[in-house]
Design a protein around this motif. Structure first.
Motif, PDB file in Angstrom:
ATOM      1  N   TYR A  19       1.362  32.563  39.717  1.00 26.42           N
ATOM      2  CA  TYR A  19       0.241  33.423  39.348  1.00 26.42           C
ATOM      3  C   TYR A  19      -1.002  32.936  40.081  1.00 26.42           C
ATOM      4  N   GLY A  21      -5.267  34.115  40.530  1.00 23.99           N
ATOM      5  CA  GLY A  21      -6.327  35.059  40.183  1.00 23.99           C
ATOM      6  C   GLY A  21      -7.690  34.405  40.207  1.00 23.99           C
ATOM      7  N   GLY A  27      -2.588  36.564  33.841  1.00 23.41           N
ATOM      8  CA  GLY A  27      -1.600  37.404  33.168  1.00 23.41           C
ATOM      9  C   GLY A  27      -0.630  38.017  34.160  1.00 23.41           C
ATOM     10  N   GLU A  28       0.172  38.938  33.689  1.00 21.62           N
ATOM     11  CA  GLU A  28       1.200  39.566  34.527  1.00 21.62           C
ATOM     12  C   GLU A  28       0.616  40.257  35.759  1.00 21.62           C
ATOM     13  N   ASP A  29      -0.609  40.757  35.658  1.00 15.48           N
ATOM     14  CA  ASP A  29      -1.249  41.394  36.817  1.00 15.48           C
ATOM     15  C   ASP A  29      -1.538  40.386  37.928  1.00 15.48           C
ATOM     16  N   ASP A  30      -1.541  39.104  37.603  1.00 20.16           N
ATOM     17  CA  ASP A  30      -1.840  38.050  38.575  1.00 20.16           C
ATOM     18  C   ASP A  30      -0.581  37.434  39.183  1.00 20.16           C
TER      19      ASP A  30
END
Length: 109
Positions: A19, A21, A27-30
């Motif tokens: 991950y 960011g 989170g999952e978006d990262d």
């Protein structure tokens, strides 16, 4: 950029979830990669930004969340000048850019 993130540990891992960011609440978006090796090559990064990263270890159905790390990229601006003042004098220095720096004389009190 030619820079790598690397880590150790996770013996017996099936997969590493990486991950990356701009906040410490990743989170999952990262999620940027799912790997079976313990190195990730970074792509292009913005100058002057603090990045946060984490690696989760996946073994079977179990996911062990890793600790968070951070690093900052260089701003790309070089230091132009540095002045050191003699503590005993109230000298001023001109930067040549229509600005001047003045050291205040020591105060008594």
């Amino acid at each position: 950029t030619g820079l790598d993130l690397s880590w150790s540990g996770g013996a017996g891992a099936d997969l590493f979830k990486v991950y990356l960011g701009r906040t410490d609440s990743l989170g999952e978006d990262d999620l940027v990669a799912e790997l079976d090796v313990s190195t990730f090559q970074l792509g292009e990064l913005e100058k002057g930004v603090r990045y946060f990263w984490r690696v989760d270890v996946v073994t079977g159905e179990q996911v062990l969340e890793g600790g968070g790390w951070s690093f900052a990229t260089d701003t790309g601006v070089s230091q132009v000048a540095q002045w050191e003042f003699d503590e005993g004098s109230g000298e001023s220095v001109s930067t040549g850019a229509a600005r001047s720096l003045r050291k205040a004389p020591p105060s008594c009190g």
